[in-house]
Design an enzyme around this catalytic site. Sequence first.
Site, PDB file in Angstrom:
ATOM      1  N   THR A  39      87.434 -23.887 -38.616  1.00  0.00           N
ATOM      2  CA  THR A  39      87.336 -23.460 -40.013  1.00  0.00           C
ATOM      3  C   THR A  39      86.563 -24.436 -40.885  1.00  0.00           C
ATOM      4  O   THR A  39      85.748 -24.045 -41.716  1.00  0.00           O
ATOM      5  CB  THR A  39      88.738 -23.249 -40.607  1.00  0.00           C
ATOM      6  OG1 THR A  39      89.529 -22.513 -39.704  1.00  0.00           O
ATOM      7  CG2 THR A  39      88.654 -22.515 -41.933  1.00  0.00           C
ATOM      8  N   GLU A  62      79.937 -19.975 -53.383  1.00  0.00           N
ATOM      9  CA  GLU A  62      81.252 -19.383 -53.675  1.00  0.00           C
ATOM     10  C   GLU A  62      81.480 -19.255 -55.173  1.00  0.00           C
ATOM     11  O   GLU A  62      82.239 -18.388 -55.608  1.00  0.00           O
ATOM     12  CB  GLU A  62      82.370 -20.204 -53.018  1.00  0.00           C
ATOM     13  CG  GLU A  62      82.418 -20.032 -51.511  1.00  0.00           C
ATOM     14  CD  GLU A  62      83.592 -20.751 -50.864  1.00  0.00           C
ATOM     15  OE1 GLU A  62      84.080 -20.255 -49.842  1.00  0.00           O
ATOM     16  OE2 GLU A  62      84.006 -21.819 -51.365  1.00  0.00           O
ATOM     17  N   ASP A  94      81.764 -27.341 -43.403  1.00  0.00           N
ATOM     18  CA  ASP A  94      81.965 -28.206 -44.557  1.00  0.00           C
ATOM     19  C   ASP A  94      81.929 -29.675 -44.145  1.00  0.00           C
ATOM     20  O   ASP A  94      81.392 -30.523 -44.869  1.00  0.00           O
ATOM     21  CB  ASP A  94      83.291 -27.878 -45.241  1.00  0.00           C
ATOM     22  CG  ASP A  94      83.308 -26.470 -45.812  1.00  0.00           C
ATOM     23  OD1 ASP A  94      82.224 -25.968 -46.179  1.00  0.00           O
ATOM     24  OD2 ASP A  94      84.401 -25.880 -45.889  1.00  0.00           O
TER      25      ASP A  94
END
Length: 307
Positions: free
Chosen positions: A250, A141, A254
Amino acid sequence: MTKPIVILGIFVADTAYRADRMPKMGETILGRTFALGPGGKGSNQSVAAAMAGGTTHIITRLGKDDFAAIARSTWGKAGVLPEVTEDAESYTGAAFIFLEEATGNNAIIVSPGAAARITPGDLDARADLIRGASIFVTQLEQPIPAARRGLEIARAAGVRTILNPAPAAELDDAFLSLCDFATPNESEAETLTGLPVTSVAEAEKAADALLARGVGAVVVTLGGNGALYRDRTKVVHVPVISAGPVVETTGAGDAFNGGFAVALSEGRDVVDAVRFGCATAGISVTRPGTAPSMPSRAEIDALLVRG
């Protein structure tokens, strides 16, 4: 004493909208809920790792604004140690997250702000921290040259490296050869290799393609199918470790990466580390949000005992 985990990545403020469907271009629809909270893959992974028991530093950039205060509060609660460059000429990043009411599936737009200005120099300034780590983790990112420099510093010092190639991008073989572990999901594995990934068998073929390009080992995260671990001597499919009904996916990737890094830093066998990561993700999907969904070490250990 276990050496720390150092994570390069971005923080963004997640603005999450839940609705029955995505609006068409030019259309306005009513949403069901809205939430503002902490996000960004690097930040989420840092929170996951710290909550899972790892001494965790995050290298990033923030603006000087209200969203930066959310970042620092989030890290403070989780025990993440910030290594922040404040960038008054930019803004703290933000993300638009659409959540489909019926399934919990998501679509995301990320605007990194100050974190898009992370440079290789930011990594050089923290080279001693990276050299003293047990694990260095990065995603894509923030700018790729910064990720490359962090991996170079870590690899030169014998620090194990994890690349979570999200969002997927074109990467040369020299970059991939700096990665002891790559942890793509199905779509990222497909983008990186050009091979379809819709099954465990196809995930193994994609992993083989990444190994051929220089990655040390590959973990393809497969959502409801768990994860596939592949290195040059073995392949192991680790089933999903369920902690209850899925609420939101979501933060699952992670959560996995943060848990996986902690388990590796503690010297666990790599397949055990994948199971630890799957358990971390398995708990996270039973809760809404990204960073707020990350489980404690006690919760992960309890799930592994009964799972």
